[in-house]
Motif scaffolding. Sequence first.
Motif, PDB file in Angstrom:
ATOM      1  N   CYS A  90       5.228  25.292 -11.386  1.00  0.00           N
ATOM      2  CA  CYS A  90       6.339  26.017 -10.781  1.00  0.00           C
ATOM      3  C   CYS A  90       6.458  25.604  -9.317  1.00  0.00           C
ATOM      4  O   CYS A  90       5.513  25.773  -8.542  1.00  0.00           O
ATOM      5  CB  CYS A  90       6.114  27.520 -10.873  1.00  0.00           C
ATOM      6  SG  CYS A  90       6.188  28.162 -12.549  1.00  0.00           S
ATOM      7  N   ILE A 121       9.215  23.549 -13.260  1.00  0.00           N
ATOM      8  CA  ILE A 121      10.098  24.708 -13.284  1.00  0.00           C
ATOM      9  C   ILE A 121      10.382  25.073 -11.833  1.00  0.00           C
ATOM     10  O   ILE A 121       9.472  25.462 -11.089  1.00  0.00           O
ATOM     11  CB  ILE A 121       9.456  25.896 -14.017  1.00  0.00           C
ATOM     12  CG1 ILE A 121       9.258  25.551 -15.493  1.00  0.00           C
ATOM     13  CG2 ILE A 121      10.322  27.154 -13.875  1.00  0.00           C
ATOM     14  CD1 ILE A 121       8.486  26.608 -16.274  1.00  0.00           C
ATOM     15  N   ALA A 142      18.733  32.120 -12.696  1.00  0.00           N
ATOM     16  CA  ALA A 142      18.082  32.470 -13.960  1.00  0.00           C
ATOM     17  C   ALA A 142      18.720  31.701 -15.113  1.00  0.00           C
ATOM     18  O   ALA A 142      18.023  31.194 -16.000  1.00  0.00           O
ATOM     19  CB  ALA A 142      18.178  33.976 -14.199  1.00  0.00           C
ATOM     20  N   GLY A 145      17.393  28.325 -15.520  1.00  0.00           N
ATOM     21  CA  GLY A 145      16.013  28.186 -15.994  1.00  0.00           C
ATOM     22  C   GLY A 145      14.955  28.304 -14.925  1.00  0.00           C
ATOM     23  O   GLY A 145      13.882  27.696 -15.054  1.00  0.00           O
ATOM     24  N   CYS A 146      15.205  29.121 -13.889  1.00  0.00           N
ATOM     25  CA  CYS A 146      14.201  29.223 -12.818  1.00  0.00           C
ATOM     26  C   CYS A 146      12.982  30.055 -13.230  1.00  0.00           C
ATOM     27  O   CYS A 146      11.925  29.937 -12.616  1.00  0.00           O
ATOM     28  CB  CYS A 146      14.818  29.792 -11.545  1.00  0.00           C
ATOM     29  SG  CYS A 146      15.219  31.551 -11.622  1.00  0.00           S
ATOM     30  N   HIS A 147      13.128  30.934 -14.210  1.00  0.00           N
ATOM     31  CA  HIS A 147      12.045  31.765 -14.752  1.00  0.00           C
ATOM     32  C   HIS A 147      11.538  32.834 -13.785  1.00  0.00           C
ATOM     33  O   HIS A 147      10.966  33.839 -14.224  1.00  0.00           O
ATOM     34  CB  HIS A 147      10.856  30.921 -15.228  1.00  0.00           C
ATOM     35  CG  HIS A 147      11.104  30.185 -16.501  1.00  0.00           C
ATOM     36  ND1 HIS A 147      10.814  30.699 -17.746  1.00  0.00           N
ATOM     37  CD2 HIS A 147      11.653  28.959 -16.740  1.00  0.00           C
ATOM     38  CE1 HIS A 147      11.147  29.836 -18.682  1.00  0.00           C
ATOM     39  NE2 HIS A 147      11.674  28.772 -18.095  1.00  0.00           N
ATOM     40  N   ILE A 174      13.831  37.653 -15.795  1.00  0.00           N
ATOM     41  CA  ILE A 174      12.901  36.773 -15.082  1.00  0.00           C
ATOM     42  C   ILE A 174      11.941  37.604 -14.231  1.00  0.00           C
ATOM     43  O   ILE A 174      12.142  38.802 -14.033  1.00  0.00           O
ATOM     44  CB  ILE A 174      13.646  35.739 -14.206  1.00  0.00           C
ATOM     45  CG1 ILE A 174      14.481  36.441 -13.128  1.00  0.00           C
ATOM     46  CG2 ILE A 174      14.521  34.836 -15.075  1.00  0.00           C
ATOM     47  CD1 ILE A 174      15.123  35.481 -12.138  1.00  0.00           C
ATOM     48  N   LEU A 362       5.606  33.303 -17.767  1.00  0.00           N
ATOM     49  CA  LEU A 362       6.858  32.550 -17.693  1.00  0.00           C
ATOM     50  C   LEU A 362       7.699  32.680 -18.961  1.00  0.00           C
ATOM     51  O   LEU A 362       8.851  32.241 -18.982  1.00  0.00           O
ATOM     52  CB  LEU A 362       6.559  31.070 -17.435  1.00  0.00           C
ATOM     53  CG  LEU A 362       5.947  30.725 -16.080  1.00  0.00           C
ATOM     54  CD1 LEU A 362       5.478  29.278 -16.068  1.00  0.00           C
ATOM     55  CD2 LEU A 362       6.926  30.989 -14.948  1.00  0.00           C
ATOM     56  N   LEU A 364       6.920  31.182 -21.844  1.00  0.00           N
ATOM     57  CA  LEU A 364       6.873  29.888 -22.537  1.00  0.00           C
ATOM     58  C   LEU A 364       6.057  30.051 -23.811  1.00  0.00           C
ATOM     59  O   LEU A 364       4.845  29.853 -23.830  1.00  0.00           O
ATOM     60  CB  LEU A 364       6.251  28.826 -21.628  1.00  0.00           C
ATOM     61  CG  LEU A 364       6.936  28.620 -20.266  1.00  0.00           C
ATOM     62  CD1 LEU A 364       6.154  27.602 -19.430  1.00  0.00           C
ATOM     63  CD2 LEU A 364       8.377  28.170 -20.446  1.00  0.00           C
TER      64      LEU A 364
END
Length: 425
Positions: A90, A121, A142, A145-147, A174, A362, A364
């Motif tokens: 990140c 990310i 968001a 895809g910034c998470h 997020i 995150l 994932l």
Amino acid sequence: MKILIKNGHVIDPLFKKDEVLDVLIEDNKISKIGKNMGVEADKVIEAAGYYVMPGFIDLHVHLRDPGFTYKEDLSSGGAAAARGGVTTMCAMPNTKPVTDTKEMVEDVHQRAQKECPVQVIQLGAVTKGQAGVELADIKGMAEAGCHAISEDGKSVMNASLYREAMKIAKEAGISVFAHCEDITMVEGGVMNADEKARSLGLPGITNSVEDVIVARDILLAKETGVRLHLCHCSTKDSVDMIRLAKEEGLPVTGEVCPHHFVLSTDDIRQDDGNYKMNPPLRSKADVEALKAGLQADVMDVIATDHAPHSAEEKNKSMKEAYFGIVGLETSAALTYTELVDKGVLTMMQMAEKMSYNPARILGLEDKGSVSEGMCADLVIFDPNKEYKIDKNTFLSKGKNTPFDGYPVKGEVVCTIAGGRIVYSR
């Protein structure tokens, strides 16, 4: 492409596998795991005597791209990550310009796919320009895809504004990654406020600078319901407050960096800018509290706060040097040496804190595990290799570390990201 990893000691936090197995990778997925698999493959890796673990996920990295690429960029940072077993990282938003729009997040993601061997990310800032005055485009970032959002490098001192950001982050699904520092209390400090600071004639930073904001942010997370991740915790009271938050069932997680669980102010022998980091190295009592918090699973994550600087920016008095230490290429060895080899953590806990827990934070779902159907992000780790850290071998542009010459045990042998070998010893 088929890759077969033979006879490795698999550590899988998802299903608690802890045994010698073969792992077959097809394209970008783990397709099969078993004993003595007699399948053909394009590449066979003999891993006897090594651990096979999920690739590390570093929640806290400064890639300096865009704007400060003389310190680091996507390519050099990616090479350093791969060497350190990190397959996802990140990137913090305190770039130049600050990453505070959907378009900027998308730009970094697009460039990283071409320039970086591992997944990046890009996190988004909380406020525009990190000025603490007006909220950034949290919803748009968001969607890109910034998470998570983070004002890393500082705290949002306006609690009302920060609370509104948390509400938007909660709605967007997020997290909020918090750098906990009451800037009004720093007062020019450059290291921990203790006898060592006084003996060196350097202004100190008290524990309360961190603790006050930790308490505030936990209370705001309680009110808003957002997932709060507390970055680079360094004090005993931070651990205690996270423990209380978890006991109350709040969505709060905490992170510790290797430099904070290895070193204390007792290790600072002279006024050396390579020991200047934010938060600073703390007392031995704080170090022991952090280790106990990791052992008890109060502290969920080990991350680096990888913060590269040029030699000119670091090789000076702590009064003038920039805050920051590199860590992508040393975190696995330091964690194994100081925590696993000394019996503080198990190997399973190391994998949880460096991979599985970050993946869950995150969201994932296909990462953080060595199991069939998961993304083929793996690290092969040699627990017996003994050597001294040598900053001159770093692939990172940054060489700023107090660990140069530090004896460690454990080395990354091979890193596989998305089914591709991105580093081999």
